[in-house]
Design a protein around this motif. Sequence first.
Motif, PDB file in Angstrom:
ATOM      1  N   TYR A 372       0.841  -1.200   0.000  1.00  0.00           N
ATOM      2  CA  TYR A 372       0.000   0.000   0.000  1.00  0.00           C
ATOM      3  C   TYR A 372       0.875   1.248   0.000  1.00  0.00           C
ATOM      4  N   GLY A 377      -2.445   6.112  -3.514  1.00  0.00           N
ATOM      5  CA  GLY A 377      -3.855   5.844  -3.225  1.00  0.00           C
ATOM      6  C   GLY A 377      -4.232   4.387  -3.382  1.00  0.00           C
ATOM      7  N   GLY A 378      -3.279   3.491  -3.259  1.00  0.00           N
ATOM      8  CA  GLY A 378      -3.568   2.064  -3.398  1.00  0.00           C
ATOM      9  C   GLY A 378      -2.287   1.257  -3.419  1.00  0.00           C
ATOM     10  N   MET A 379      -2.383   0.025  -3.939  1.00  0.00           N
ATOM     11  CA  MET A 379      -1.220  -0.860  -3.992  1.00  0.00           C
ATOM     12  C   MET A 379      -0.295  -0.434  -5.128  1.00  0.00           C
TER      13      MET A 379
END
Length: 762
Positions: A372, A377-379
């Motif tokens: 993360y 904003g994510g993986m």
Amino acid sequence: MDVADIPAVPEWLPDHLRADGIESLYPPQAEAVERGVTEGESLVASIPTASGKTLIAELAMLSAVQRGGKALYIVPLRALASEKKAEFEAFSEYDISVGVSTGNYESSGEWLSSVDIVVATSEKVDSLVRNGAPWIDDLDCVVSDEVHLVDDPNRGPTLEVTLAKLRQRNPDLQVVALSATVGNAAELAEWLDANLVDSTWRPIELRKGVHYGQALHFDDGSKRELRVKSGEKATAAILRDTIADELDEEGNVTEEGGSALVFVNSRRNAEAAARRLASTTSKFLDGDELAALKTVADEIRGVSDTETSQDLAEAVEQGAAFHHAGLASEHRSLVEDAFRDRLLRVVCATPTLAAGVNTPSRRVIVRDWRRYDGNAGGMAPLSVLEVHQMMGRAGRPGMDPYGEAVLLANSHDELDELFERYVWADPEAVRSKLAAEPAMRTHLLATIASGFADSREGLLEFLGETLYATQTDGQARIERVMDDMLAYLRVNDFIAEEGGRLKATPLGHTVSRLYLDPMSAATVIDGLESAEDPTAMGLYHLVCRTPDMYELYLRSGEREEYTMLAYERETEFLGEFPSEFEERFDDWLSALKTARLLEDWAGEVDEDRITERYGVGPGDVRGKVDTAEWLLGAAESLAGELGLDCTVAVREAKKRVQYGVRDELIDLAGVRGVGRKRARRLFEAGIETRSDLRNAEKGVVLAALRGRRKTAENVLENAGHPEPSMEGVRPDPDAAPAAEVDGGDADEATETGDDQASLGDF
């Protein structure tokens, strides 16, 4: 190169190396010698893990000491400092003295002037320069371990500026920079005016590949069957294959099994993976190994009484473990030692274990190649450098015939992607992060306060000696950031201009000496100046709002809980109370959550309850406690500098955090060896102060400390009792704690468990 042919080293060194089984140098080590590392020449060594970087450093440092000089070894982590000190102390029989310094950023470390080799973190070296350590000018050789970490946005700028300052103060300084293989090693060498050894040689073969389907696919195009049984995960199958002995057709062992490191992307996944893989490792353990692992597990339980500690101990008993930053340092050391001793067959870790700690294994399994990323904003995929650092842990020289590092693919397309992205890819270039505002404001103030520059032009000249300048053609960005940060420092009265010269104000000198981010200092000063009678919670929240404290994040559903708490205790908070509709309100609440953890700790809430309530590990609690103690100590100094009336309140809040106790136990908990739990038992037995303890009835003390004679004697001796011996003393039954276990010396072996001292004692 034969060890007898190494020039300019102490005459005893060749025999010492031969006694350690080293007859000749590895090729990268020989190349380093040919490039003058033992004759005072600066060097960048960009070579793989386990290829002999430490010996290159030792050759440089010992030759410097041989010339009558002094050496400094800079490490990125405190844990590495202890490890390296232990390694270098092997030279003590030849009158080579070693000192280590990692804590207390306010000291000048004058005692280090008498040792030959100093081991310290980059932050500690930076603070020593700020505090005017005189022996810094006497350095002849500086080794920077893991120098590729200049790329780290948090710690990189400190390492970069520290090396630039050391070179400015010592123009003839030999700098030896040890790095993983990186994409721009020549650029690092250019920055440091150093020769370069850039090699991919390893002492044992490292095969890299990807597991997909029922086979390992290697970088040389070969395959090897490795079947995954029905209902089995690929990680468990690879681990099973790793630790099983290889047998010939007649059942004879042709190669003993090895151990494995499994890298995952989060603490929770590390713990879950260790629990699952313990069922695999337990099948390969004999009775002696199980007994030895139980001893390690008992030591782990003795470190803290938390669920994390218990979960780790249960996994260790079955030959598996997890390793991450949420563990206490003692937990991590026990796991690392048991893994190096081959008691543990597998350690499931976050990428932090890849950075420097000496834990090689037969196989490395990179299970997760994404993690993360808040900015994304994510993986997001890990860098090639990070993955190669993990892979480099495969293969123990002298113990493993080879090393293998594998990633896991779930599809044929992913198999191809992982080869392209990691297996066949070169590591990225490392880039300076110095132009970021937090780093710039901190290091500009330190540069002015310590006299390295006293004008805008002088600052630009100094910054011209950094890696950032080497990597940047135009100066426009760094000038813009520098000017903005100089304006910030002026507005907050940390610097002033007199006769066209920049100088640090008395307040600015204090902030630099305390090793504070100037924004942290400004936040603390603003809060203290608004305080009339500050509470402990108000002070905890104040220091938790600073950039120097890593706040706990708000979990789902907690915003409402902490908003209500904020309004309930509104009168306690120092400085401005933001509107809940402002963007910064969530950060303010995160600081409140962190402050409440500190309040619980200082309110004597059990550690296991704290870790459960806040969803953290014991290492996180200790990290927050240590940071709060440091920041409150800095706040006390700032209050004194400004002549504010809140100094006593700040000092008391600091002591409560340090010892983890309520007000009435501060004096008693300050006795070495007492700590929070023993202080409460002594208090309940009628011993309320250090003076009471000094004059206490020994039977009362022995009963309050659960019949533990050795502990009671140590505590009484530290308190100044005239007769601390417990010989012939019986516990006073009226003073025994309610939950007393049958006392006496039989319990001494378990003293570190239920009776653990305060975290401030660690």
